[in-house]
Design a protein around this motif. Structure first.
Motif, PDB file in Angstrom:
ATOM      1  N   GLY A 162      17.291  21.079  12.337  1.00 51.84           N
ATOM      2  CA  GLY A 162      18.341  21.599  13.215  1.00 51.84           C
ATOM      3  C   GLY A 162      18.460  21.233  14.599  1.00 51.84           C
ATOM      4  O   GLY A 162      19.484  21.594  15.272  1.00 51.84           O
ATOM      5  N   ASP A 163      17.322  20.693  15.046  1.00 46.68           N
ATOM      6  CA  ASP A 163      17.352  20.127  16.585  1.00 46.68           C
ATOM      7  C   ASP A 163      18.401  19.071  16.821  1.00 46.68           C
ATOM      8  O   ASP A 163      18.563  18.103  16.151  1.00 46.68           O
ATOM      9  N   SER A 164      19.053  19.454  17.903  1.00 48.29           N
ATOM     10  CA  SER A 164      20.154  18.715  18.428  1.00 48.29           C
ATOM     11  C   SER A 164      19.506  17.491  18.822  1.00 48.29           C
ATOM     12  O   SER A 164      18.577  17.417  19.324  1.00 48.29           O
ATOM     13  N   GLY A 165      20.090  16.259  18.513  1.00 49.88           N
ATOM     14  CA  GLY A 165      19.613  14.903  18.914  1.00 49.88           C
ATOM     15  C   GLY A 165      18.799  14.290  17.909  1.00 49.88           C
ATOM     16  O   GLY A 165      18.100  13.358  18.090  1.00 49.88           O
ATOM     17  N   THR A 166      18.559  15.025  16.734  1.00 47.18           N
ATOM     18  CA  THR A 166      17.813  14.506  15.548  1.00 47.18           C
ATOM     19  C   THR A 166      18.512  14.270  14.517  1.00 47.18           C
ATOM     20  O   THR A 166      19.581  15.045  14.078  1.00 47.18           O
ATOM     21  N   PHE A 167      18.357  13.136  13.715  1.00 46.93           N
ATOM     22  CA  PHE A 167      18.936  12.854  12.426  1.00 46.93           C
ATOM     23  C   PHE A 167      18.259  12.174  11.589  1.00 46.93           C
ATOM     24  O   PHE A 167      18.647  11.248  10.590  1.00 46.93           O
ATOM     25  N   ARG A 172      17.897  13.317   7.917  1.00 48.44           N
ATOM     26  CA  ARG A 172      19.062  13.208   7.093  1.00 48.44           C
ATOM     27  C   ARG A 172      19.422  11.688   6.819  1.00 48.44           C
ATOM     28  O   ARG A 172      19.544  11.365   5.321  1.00 48.44           O
ATOM     29  N   GLU A 193      24.410  22.140   6.823  1.00 44.03           N
ATOM     30  CA  GLU A 193      25.267  21.052   7.652  1.00 44.03           C
ATOM     31  C   GLU A 193      25.206  19.867   7.227  1.00 44.03           C
ATOM     32  O   GLU A 193      25.736  18.993   7.638  1.00 44.03           O
ATOM     33  N   LEU A 240      17.732   8.370  19.387  1.00 48.70           N
ATOM     34  CA  LEU A 240      18.203   8.261  20.751  1.00 48.70           C
ATOM     35  C   LEU A 240      19.708   8.871  20.700  1.00 48.70           C
ATOM     36  O   LEU A 240      20.743   8.081  19.685  1.00 48.70           O
ATOM     37  N   ALA A 241      20.157   9.752  21.298  1.00 46.56           N
ATOM     38  CA  ALA A 241      21.377  10.451  20.980  1.00 46.56           C
ATOM     39  C   ALA A 241      22.158  10.961  22.344  1.00 46.56           C
ATOM     40  O   ALA A 241      21.365  10.863  23.350  1.00 46.56           O
ATOM     41  N   GLY A 242      23.133  11.691  22.203  1.00 52.01           N
ATOM     42  CA  GLY A 242      23.955  12.255  23.450  1.00 52.01           C
ATOM     43  C   GLY A 242      24.840  11.173  24.089  1.00 52.01           C
ATOM     44  O   GLY A 242      25.353  10.230  23.407  1.00 52.01           O
ATOM     45  N   GLN A 244      16.501  15.215  27.536  1.00 49.07           N
ATOM     46  CA  GLN A 244      16.130  16.528  26.761  1.00 49.07           C
ATOM     47  C   GLN A 244      15.081  15.900  25.689  1.00 49.07           C
ATOM     48  O   GLN A 244      15.906  15.342  24.662  1.00 49.07           O
ATOM     49  N   PRO A 253      16.604  21.418  21.212  1.00 46.69           N
ATOM     50  CA  PRO A 253      16.806  22.578  21.854  1.00 46.69           C
ATOM     51  C   PRO A 253      15.563  23.298  22.697  1.00 46.69           C
ATOM     52  O   PRO A 253      15.736  24.130  23.516  1.00 46.69           O
ATOM     53  N   VAL A 307      17.698  13.169  23.986  1.00 48.47           N
ATOM     54  CA  VAL A 307      19.322  13.408  24.285  1.00 48.47           C
ATOM     55  C   VAL A 307      19.657  13.148  25.817  1.00 48.47           C
ATOM     56  O   VAL A 307      18.799  13.633  26.730  1.00 48.47           O
ATOM     57  N   VAL A 308      20.305  11.971  26.040  1.00 51.78           N
ATOM     58  CA  VAL A 308      20.477  11.423  27.467  1.00 51.78           C
ATOM     59  C   VAL A 308      21.704  12.304  27.956  1.00 51.78           C
ATOM     60  O   VAL A 308      22.636  12.307  27.315  1.00 51.78           O
ATOM     61  N   ALA A 321      26.330  21.673  20.341  1.00 48.64           N
ATOM     62  CA  ALA A 321      24.782  21.532  20.844  1.00 48.64           C
ATOM     63  C   ALA A 321      24.572  20.479  21.728  1.00 48.64           C
ATOM     64  O   ALA A 321      25.580  19.799  22.110  1.00 48.64           O
ATOM     65  N   GLU A 322      23.346  20.384  22.278  1.00 50.45           N
ATOM     66  CA  GLU A 322      22.911  19.544  23.428  1.00 50.45           C
ATOM     67  C   GLU A 322      23.852  18.134  23.509  1.00 50.45           C
ATOM     68  O   GLU A 322      24.177  17.575  24.394  1.00 50.45           O
ATOM     69  N   ALA A 323      23.330  17.412  22.149  1.00 53.31           N
ATOM     70  CA  ALA A 323      23.646  15.930  22.131  1.00 53.31           C
ATOM     71  C   ALA A 323      25.425  15.921  22.551  1.00 53.31           C
ATOM     72  O   ALA A 323      25.863  14.861  23.175  1.00 53.31           O
ATOM     73  N   ALA A 348      26.499  16.689  25.977  1.00 55.01           N
ATOM     74  CA  ALA A 348      26.225  15.561  26.802  1.00 55.01           C
ATOM     75  C   ALA A 348      27.237  14.380  26.723  1.00 55.01           C
ATOM     76  O   ALA A 348      27.642  13.714  27.803  1.00 55.01           O
ATOM     77  N   CYS A 379      24.802  21.553  15.598  1.00 53.73           N
ATOM     78  CA  CYS A 379      24.329  19.971  15.381  1.00 53.73           C
ATOM     79  C   CYS A 379      24.710  19.989  13.703  1.00 53.73           C
ATOM     80  O   CYS A 379      24.256  20.493  12.624  1.00 53.73           O
ATOM     81  N   LEU A 380      25.338  18.797  13.528  1.00 56.66           N
ATOM     82  CA  LEU A 380      25.642  18.064  12.427  1.00 56.66           C
ATOM     83  C   LEU A 380      24.847  16.863  12.062  1.00 56.66           C
ATOM     84  O   LEU A 380      25.069  16.327  10.966  1.00 56.66           O
ATOM     85  N   GLY A 381      23.873  16.566  12.922  1.00 53.98           N
ATOM     86  CA  GLY A 381      22.939  15.487  12.769  1.00 53.98           C
ATOM     87  C   GLY A 381      23.988  13.899  12.789  1.00 53.98           C
ATOM     88  O   GLY A 381      23.406  13.097  12.374  1.00 53.98           O
ATOM     89  N   CYS A 441      24.404  12.848  16.055  1.00 50.81           N
ATOM     90  CA  CYS A 441      24.101  12.941  17.519  1.00 50.81           C
ATOM     91  C   CYS A 441      24.090  11.557  18.353  1.00 50.81           C
ATOM     92  O   CYS A 441      24.215  11.554  19.387  1.00 50.81           O
ATOM     93  N   ALA A 442      24.038  10.338  17.458  1.00 54.71           N
ATOM     94  CA  ALA A 442      24.436   9.126  18.085  1.00 54.71           C
ATOM     95  C   ALA A 442      25.588   8.770  18.071  1.00 54.71           C
ATOM     96  O   ALA A 442      26.117   7.813  18.583  1.00 54.71           O
ATOM     97  N   ALA A 458      28.330  11.058  18.941  1.00 53.06           N
ATOM     98  CA  ALA A 458      28.811  12.253  19.371  1.00 53.06           C
ATOM     99  C   ALA A 458      29.842  12.142  20.381  1.00 53.06           C
ATOM    100  O   ALA A 458      30.088  11.066  20.687  1.00 53.06           O
TER     101      ALA A 458
END
Lengths: 517, 163
Positions: free
Chosen positions: A183-188, A191, A224, A341-343, A380, A384, A416-417, B90-92, B95, B129-131, B133-134, B136
């Motif tokens: 569930g952490d934003s920035g992680t995949f 998945r 999700e 690496l995300a955001g 970050q 979260p 997350v940048v 969510a955060e990503a 941003a 988050c939908l996963g 994030c890269a 986004a």
């Protein structure tokens, strides 16, 4: 001659048009009367280049990307003619971003057809299981312990210790549970593995079952991730058909079967004891520890519960040996970490590398800074519940202890940048808001503290009794950190306090620069 | 396959179908979540009348069932709009400019996040988050993932959802 192409079916590739590109290429091939075979793989993880199309050539695969449907016609022409195309990236394995990685856990991701067990076996799959069966339970546990593998979900607990504990207990029924509630934003990364190389996760869980004497397993996947759940269902069915799962694993005397369970949109179920309660059909509330899940886990039985990446790292550890894996990394962070690496990042994706790389290298060198082109202001790390790091901490090496020493965490490896337009007071408030929204409600510091936290931050930003309210926020964060039952309430102070400490000017305080003048 | 919000047209509430859904899963270990997913897949929401049926079938209290239904963000207690547009908050995605897109979607649909447009056409929902994030900011329209969202792509999704 049939042209053999590879296009990802990963959800993020689909999200940027992989299906449309596949259809366009098929249509173009029909028009040009060209025979094409399109293999749908997982993603290589170079997401800024998705949809990426790879073509099989005598010299290996050659990549093109990012491809749009309108490129299909002339891309196909170029592929047949062997000529140049503006989107040509060269041999896939030679793309610097991929070449400089150390892909152990993700060795096959993007390479193989995730629906084909034959393809898995053709790429060194199931070799870990073969050796595990030859070693036997006790030696498997020692091999995993020797590798230094720590829980990749975020807590970083030594996997070998967890397995040894569960193995030592006598019980009529034991379980293997995979935490795929990413569930952490920035992680995949979870998945990607489930969609791109699901058999490696199955193999890891089978090895765990042999090690501890469990016969039943569950993969708890967040709702999700419908594509990941579908990929796992298909892989499990294929594994059953071929005897990789069932009453005689690979012809041995060991029995193990597993199934997919889908979550229902609760972030807190990524916490292992909440996840177990959820699997049991209850509200996903955190349990008080002890007892540990290894002693009393699912339905009160000894349970090994590990993250997707932990299980997925086990086959290569068994295949190549614990010492091989242990040779990568630094300090007590051994092996490789699939970093995400995300955001707001120019080159985002999955970068697996040995522990020890610095945050600055990841963000500026590998990620090439922001996609917006503006300066990086905050990063970050760890989802979260992870701290916001300013550029001055970019020398921090990616290592469990190094991040902890700077009041941060690497968590599940998400980075997350944010660029210089970010309002850090808003991010701090969001951390509290998210905690309030997702709190399971069992303990007071998390349930009540998060809402009070939002209110206090609002008062600070409005300039009401700034000094007193800042002290109150710090005190509240301490209460949450030390008084909460799990990491949700316990770690929410990390993003809040790091935002406050490193970016006080966003909370209305005079900036350090102004203060120095 | 259990899927949170597929594109299918849901059946109206029917007690016999509900009982069949419950029977299909009641003998599994930890059957409650699979049952609730099956009911929501069938009807698009969990009807209050289902709580009692489940409680009887599993020999637990109705309060327990109700507690579970209301704990999880996914379970709906009334039907959603004809289309469900989830925007990642969510955060990503923040941003990458997700906040501006969320406000734009709210303005175009005339509803706040978490509500359904007045014509019942579109439910606009936050998702954490939908996963993706890269690539986004991200969204999901009726189970279909969408990445690299910008105003133009969002407008196209909103137009699609309102048809």
């Amino acid at each position: 001659m049939t042209l053999r192409l590879f296009i990802s079916r990963d959800a993020a590739a689909i999200a940027v048009g992989a299906e449309e590109v596949t259809a366009a290429i098929r249509a173009a091939a029909a028009r040009q009367n060209v025979a094409v075979e399109i293999v749908r793989t997982g993603s290589r993880g170079l997401y800024w280049l998705e949809p990426m199309v790879e073509a099989s050539t005598p010299g290996g695969r050659v990549a093109y990307g990012p491809v749009a449907p309108r490129d299909a016609e002339d891309l196909l022409g170029a592929l047949i003619g062997g000529g140049f195309h503006a989107l040509r990236l060269g041999p896939t394995e030679e793309i610097p971003w991929l070449k400089r990685q150390t892909r152990l856990t993700f060795a096959r991701c993007g390479l193989v057809d995730p629906r084909s067990l034959d393809d898995y076996r053709a790429h060194a799959g199931a070799k870990g299981l073969e050796r595990a069966l030859a070693l036997g339970p006790a030696a498997i546990v020692e091999e995993v312990a020797q590798s230094g593998l720590r829980g990749r979900g975020g807590a970083g607990f030594p996997t070998g210790v967890k397995w040894r504990t569960a193995a030592q207990i006598e019980a009529p029924q034991k379980y293997i549970v995979c935490n795929a509630d990413e569930g952490d934003s920035g992680t995949f990364a979870d998945r990607m593995i489930m969609e791109g190389d699901p058999f490696v996760l199955i193999e890891g869980m089978v090895i765990a079952s042999i090690a501890v004497g469990a016969t039943k397993g569950y993969v708890y996947i967040r709702s999700e991730y419908p594509h990941a759940a579908a990929a796992m269902e298909a892989a499990i069915a294929a594994a059953r058909r071929s005897g990789l799962l069932g009453s005689r694993i690979a012809g041995s005397s060991f029995a193990f079967d597993m199934e997919v369970r889908v979550g229902a949109g609760a972030y807190v179920c990524g916490e292992e004891t909440s996840l177990l309660d959820s699997l049991e059909g209850k509200r996903g509330q955190v349990r008080v520890k002890p007892p540990l899940p290894a002693h009393k886990g699912l339905f009160g039985r000894p349970t090994v519960i590990n993250n997707v990446l932990s299980f997925a790292s086990v086959p290569i550890i068994l295949d190549r040996g614990g010492a091989f894996y242990r040779d990568f990394g630094m300090g007590s962070s051994r092996g490789t970490m699939p970093i995400q690496l995300a955001g707001n990042i120019k080159h985002g994706g999955l970068f697996e590398t040995a522990f020890g790389i610095t945050l600055g290298e990841l963000v500026e060198d590998i990620g090439s800074g922001t996609r917006s082109g503006r300066p990086v202001r905050a990063v970050q790390v760890g989802g979260p519940l992870g701290a916001y790091f300013p550029r001055t901490l970019f020398d921090t090496p990616f290592d469990y202890e190094a991040f902890a020493a700077r009041d941060g965490l690497i968590g599940h490896g998400g980075v997350v940048v944010f660029d210089d337009t970010v309002d850090m007071a808003k991010q701090a408030r969001f951390a509290m808001e998210f905690c309030a929204f997702e709190s399971c409600g069992k303990c007071t510091p998390c349930r009540v503290g998060s809402t009070r936290g939002m209110e206090v931050i609002d008062r600070i930003v409005r300039g009401e009794n700034r000094a007193a309210n800042t002290a109150l926020l710090e005190d509240l964060c301490n209460t949450m950190k030390f008084g909460s039952l799990c990491a949700l309430g316990g770690f929410t102070p990390y993003p809040v306090m790091s935002a406050l400490n490193y970016f006080p000017e966003d909370f209305g305080a005079p900036s350090r620069l102004q203060a120095a003048e | 396959m259990q899927q949170a919000h597929s594109n299918r047209v849901h059946a109206p509430w029917d007690k016999d179908i509900a009982i069949a859904c419950i029977r299909a899963h009641r003998d599994r270990e930890g059957p409650l979540l699979p049952i609730l997913h099956a009911l929501q897949e069938e009807f698009g929401y969990i009807d209050e009348a289902a709580e009692l049926l489940i409680a009887e079938a599993l020999n637990i209290s109705r309060a327990e069932v109700h507690g579970v239904v209301t704990f999880y963000h996914d379970f709906r207690r009334r039907p959603a709009g004809r289309h469900v547009l989830k925007l990642c908050r969510a955060e990503a995605c923040q941003a990458a400019g997700g906040d501006v897109l969320a406000s734009h979607a709210e303005a175009r649909l005339g509803v706040a996040m978490g509500n359904t447009s007045a014509d019942g056409g579109v439910s606009l929902e936050p998702v954490y988050c939908l996963g993706l994030c890269a690539t986004a900011p991200s969204a999901m329209l009726d189970g279909r993932p969408v990445g690299r969202l910008d105003q133009e792509r969002l407008d196209a999704l909103l137009t699609e959802a309102r048809q």
